[in-house]
Design a protein around this motif. Sequence first.
Motif, PDB file in Angstrom:
ATOM      1  N   THR A 182       0.817  -1.094  -0.143  1.00 53.54           N
ATOM      2  CA  THR A 182       0.096   0.048   0.073  1.00 53.54           C
ATOM      3  C   THR A 182       0.882   1.325  -0.006  1.00 53.54           C
ATOM      4  N   CYS A 183       1.872   1.239   0.996  1.00 58.14           N
ATOM      5  CA  CYS A 183       2.843   2.083   0.743  1.00 58.14           C
ATOM      6  C   CYS A 183       3.649   2.586  -0.511  1.00 58.14           C
ATOM      7  N   ARG A 184       3.900   1.504  -1.188  1.00 54.82           N
ATOM      8  CA  ARG A 184       4.598   1.914  -2.476  1.00 54.82           C
ATOM      9  C   ARG A 184       3.768   1.823  -3.679  1.00 54.82           C
ATOM     10  N   SER A 185       2.500   1.607  -3.656  1.00 50.28           N
ATOM     11  CA  SER A 185       1.829   1.876  -4.712  1.00 50.28           C
ATOM     12  C   SER A 185       0.624   2.934  -4.691  1.00 50.28           C
ATOM     13  N   ILE A 186       0.316   3.515  -5.881  1.00 55.84           N
ATOM     14  CA  ILE A 186      -0.936   4.661  -5.809  1.00 55.84           C
ATOM     15  C   ILE A 186      -2.331   3.939  -5.456  1.00 55.84           C
TER      16      ILE A 186
END
Length: 169
Positions: A26-30
């Motif tokens: 979640t943190c590394r994807s839009i």
Amino acid sequence: MDGSLALLFALVATAELGFGSCGAETCRSIQPGQGRNAVQYGEVLFQRERQGGEIYLQRQLPARYGALEPVLGLSVSANGDAWLGAGLQWTGALPHQSFVQLSLLPGLYAQTDGAELGHMIEFRSSAGVGYAFDNGARVSLQFDHRSNGGLSNDNPGLETFGIRLALPM
């Protein structure tokens, strides 16, 4: 003012992406987010002297990377100087529907009759504290600092103290 706000934003953003509670994917994807349009009015200070007012328009895009939100900004001062930039904003929750915000937006500065900032590329870093209403609207007090980050030897910086109203899109 030095680059303290920009450094603080970088530390918080790095910590959020590395250790945040949103999880690695979640943190590394839009992800979808709450878009907002904001207007801020503030007083501009250059070398501790008042320069007049400034209107700052901000668009928070309806996406996020963990707690980081992409934003676009445009400001015009009473002297006719303009700044246009894009970057990221972090919003952290505080008790009782209040929040703290940090942002960093690189941008372009067009000087007319205002302050000579030494370069056309200026980084706008900000810190603010505010209140979030149940309908998604937010009101906050903001402190902005603009600097060319040492891209030229002349780097006097510019500050703005203002009040911001952000409404959900």
